[in-house]
Design an enzyme around this catalytic site. Structure first.
Site, short mmCIF file in Angstrom:
data_model
loop_
_atom_site.label_atom_id
_atom_site.label_comp_id
_atom_site.label_asym_id
_atom_site.label_seq_id
_atom_site.Cartn_x
_atom_site.Cartn_y
_atom_site.Cartn_z
N ASP A 43 -0.40 -5.91 2.82
CA ASP A 43 -0.11 -4.66 3.76
C ASP A 43 -0.72 -4.84 4.92
OD1 ASP A 43 1.37 -1.82 2.94
OD2 ASP A 43 0.16 -1.69 4.46
N CYS A 74 13.41 4.48 0.98
CA CYS A 74 13.86 5.84 0.82
C CYS A 74 14.48 6.48 2.17
CB CYS A 74 12.25 6.64 0.74
SG CYS A 74 11.04 6.29 1.66
N GLY A 96 1.59 2.29 -5.58
CA GLY A 96 2.28 2.99 -6.52
C GLY A 96 3.09 1.76 -7.34
N LYS A 97 3.95 1.28 -6.45
CA LYS A 97 4.89 0.24 -7.13
C LYS A 97 3.95 -1.05 -7.55
CE LYS A 97 8.59 1.77 -4.53
NZ LYS A 97 7.97 2.75 -3.37
N ALA A 136 0.92 -1.11 0.09
CA ALA A 136 -0.04 -0.11 -0.05
C ALA A 136 0.87 1.27 0.03
CB ALA A 136 -0.82 0.19 1.19
N ASP A 178 9.80 -3.18 -0.46
CA ASP A 178 9.97 -1.83 -0.31
C ASP A 178 9.65 -1.78 1.16
OD1 ASP A 178 10.50 1.00 -1.21
OD2 ASP A 178 8.29 1.08 -1.04
#
Lengths: 318, 181
Positions: free
Chosen positions: A150, A247, A131-132, A128, A194
């Site tokens: 998620d 990130c 996007g990816k 969630a 991610d």
């Protein structure tokens, strides 16, 4: 002590917590102020055309007719920087029709490195808001199967909305802790992790992150990331690809996690084949990491003009 | 969809439910196109407080078979809509898949000014409607499309005292901005 005074001054000047600047000084040395300045430079919004629903050329034409000033993103044929727009980029009819998604190039590059193929079984462990996930489905051409998980009740609603809006139909979403996913007993061709992180790399788009984290957050999140990467390795078939991304700039959330995985799991690092980005760190804060970590990639706003990001590609060998 | 308190039951539809699904789509799309469309998927219902209908490709169906005894899905495949009171309420996005096949008799076309109004949940006034089915009943339910024939949502036709038509917004894609994300 001299360094601490420098950290204090820079933290005050650029609005950071002091412990963060101390860490940046240790990581970037003389380039620290350049790094901090770079985080204050606005990054243009980027859209990713959803080729499941429309062609990049058609979408660009329609958005340009609405007055948007677009520029192609080198190496990503479906992506455009939005240099200027008289209309809200996230509220056009084309957006609602699922023709595009607002997404950072760094996120798109992570999926390009994963290189999902039509017909594969792929897992997105912390999916969630999607996007990816939706880019994975796009590159899979809606074929094969994509398992998206998620843990957050609120965020998985956004995932559902985005999957529907972007016309994704090869995905099965589950709300659960991805660290427990290996119990399902499936072996995927590719896994994206991610990982949840401190998100320092997002400071250029969300300056509140200069103040919103403390040093303990890094330690807490690193433990979560360790659990997740162990599960990720178990979910892969031999020969399968695992991409780990964050990130964050923190080595504890990046190189240290990969170093841990190399010691605990049958995985090895392979080249991302990205033509840009800095090499990953081999040493940080007095810790030495596996030499193959130079094959990972780090993106910095002040050097690469995109959000801060870390990408590592691994292959399971046994 | 998944909720700790409400136990969902995933099950293929019964013959009667299949018929309700087919009929629900056939209100908008010719029977032949419905048949062609449904042929590509496995149908699966998620029964809880509501009955949700999902279409699954073979690969997603196989994945569902592997995991459903371990964990219920939250969402899967293509969300076709909800079965309610014996009828299918097609989802906003499924008709995007079928937009080109939607019958003229089930479609109203709006101009650009109307498109913006409709996406902000307003009704369409006569000056916004550029095309209506040739035969319409007072309460006809229509798919509202823009000048590119892209589905924007659903509306119900209303006739004013002067005989002019307007369309009451029932659901539109702007929902995503208001509540979906």
């Amino acid at each position: 002590m001299v360094k601490n005074r420098e950290a204090e001054q820079l933290a005050q000047k650029y609005g950071y917590r002091e412990f963060m600047v101390e860490r940046y000084l240790a990581l970037f040395g003389a380039e620290t102020e350049q790094f901090l300045k770079g985080n204050d430079v606005a990054i243009p919004k980027t859209i990713r055309v959803n080729t499941l629903a429309a062609s990049p050329q058609d979408v660009a034409s329609r958005l340009q007719a609405k007055g948007m000033n677009l520029e192609s993103v080198s190496g990503l044929p479906y992506a455009f920087h939005v240099l200027d727009s008289p209309v809200p980029v996230g509220a056009t009819t084309e957006y609602l029709l699922g023709y595009y998604m607002l997404q950072s190039p760094a996120s798109m590059w992570a999926i390009e490195v994963l290189d999902p193929q039509p017909g594969q079984l792929v897992i997105d462990m912390c999916a969630a808001p999607g996007g990816k996930t939706t880019l994975i489905a796009q590159l899979m051409e809606n074929q094969g199967a994509l398992l998206a998980t998620d843990i957050s009740r609120d965020r998985i609603r956004s995932l559902r909305s985005n999957l529907s809006r972007l016309r994704v139909e090869n995905t099965l979403a589950i709300r659960m802790d991805a660290a427990r996913l290996s119990g399902i007993g499936i072996q995927a061709d590719a896994v994206l992790l991610d990982a949840p992180c401190t998100g320092e790399g997002l400071i250029p788009v969300d300056p509140s992150r200069k103040q919103s984290r403390n040093a303990d957050d890094i330690t807490i999140l690193a433990k979560v990331q360790q659990k997740l990467i162990l599960a990720a390795s178990q979910l892969l078939r031999v020969g399968g690809v695992l991409v780990y991304s964050t990130c964050s700039f923190a080595p504890e959330e990046n190189e240290e996690i990969i170093d841990f995985a190399l010691r605990q799991c049958p995985v090895r690092i392979v080249d991302t084949e990205l033509p840009f980005g800095d090499s990953g760190l081999i040493e940080a804060f007095g810790h030495q990491f596996d030499n193959s970590l130079h094959r990972t990639r780090r993106f910095y706003p002040y050097k690469h003009h995109m959000e801060g990001f870390f990408i590592c590609k691994m292959v399971k060998f046994a | 969809m998944q909720n700790g308190k409400i136990r969902l039951i995933f099950t293929p539809p019964s013959a009667a439910e299949k018929e309700q699904i087919r009929q629900g789509l056939a209100e908008y799309v010719p029977e032949k196109a419905v048949k062609q469309f449904l042929k590509k998927y496995h149908l699966l219902l998620a029964k809880g407080r509501r009955v949700e209908v999902y279409l699954l490709t073979s690969a997603v169906w196989d994945l569902y078979q592997q995991i459903h005894s371990y964990r219920h899905p939250y969402f899967l495949g293509l969300f076709l809509g909800e079965l309610s009171q014996g009828a299918l309420q097609p989802s906003l996005h499924v008709l995007a898949h079928l937009a080109e096949s939607v019958k003229d008799s089930a479609r109203a076309v709006t101009n650009q000014a109307g498109e913006q109004r409709f996406l902000y949940s307003h009704q369409l006034k006569p000056q916004h409607i550029t095309q209506l089915p040739s035969k319409v009943n007072k309460m006809t339910k229509l798919l509202v499309v823009n000048e590119h024939h892209e589905g924007l949502g659903y509306g119900q036709l209303k006739t004013t005292q002067t005989g002019e038509h307007s369309i009451k917004n029932q659901r539109d894609l702007g929902w995503y901005l208001r509540r979906g994300r």
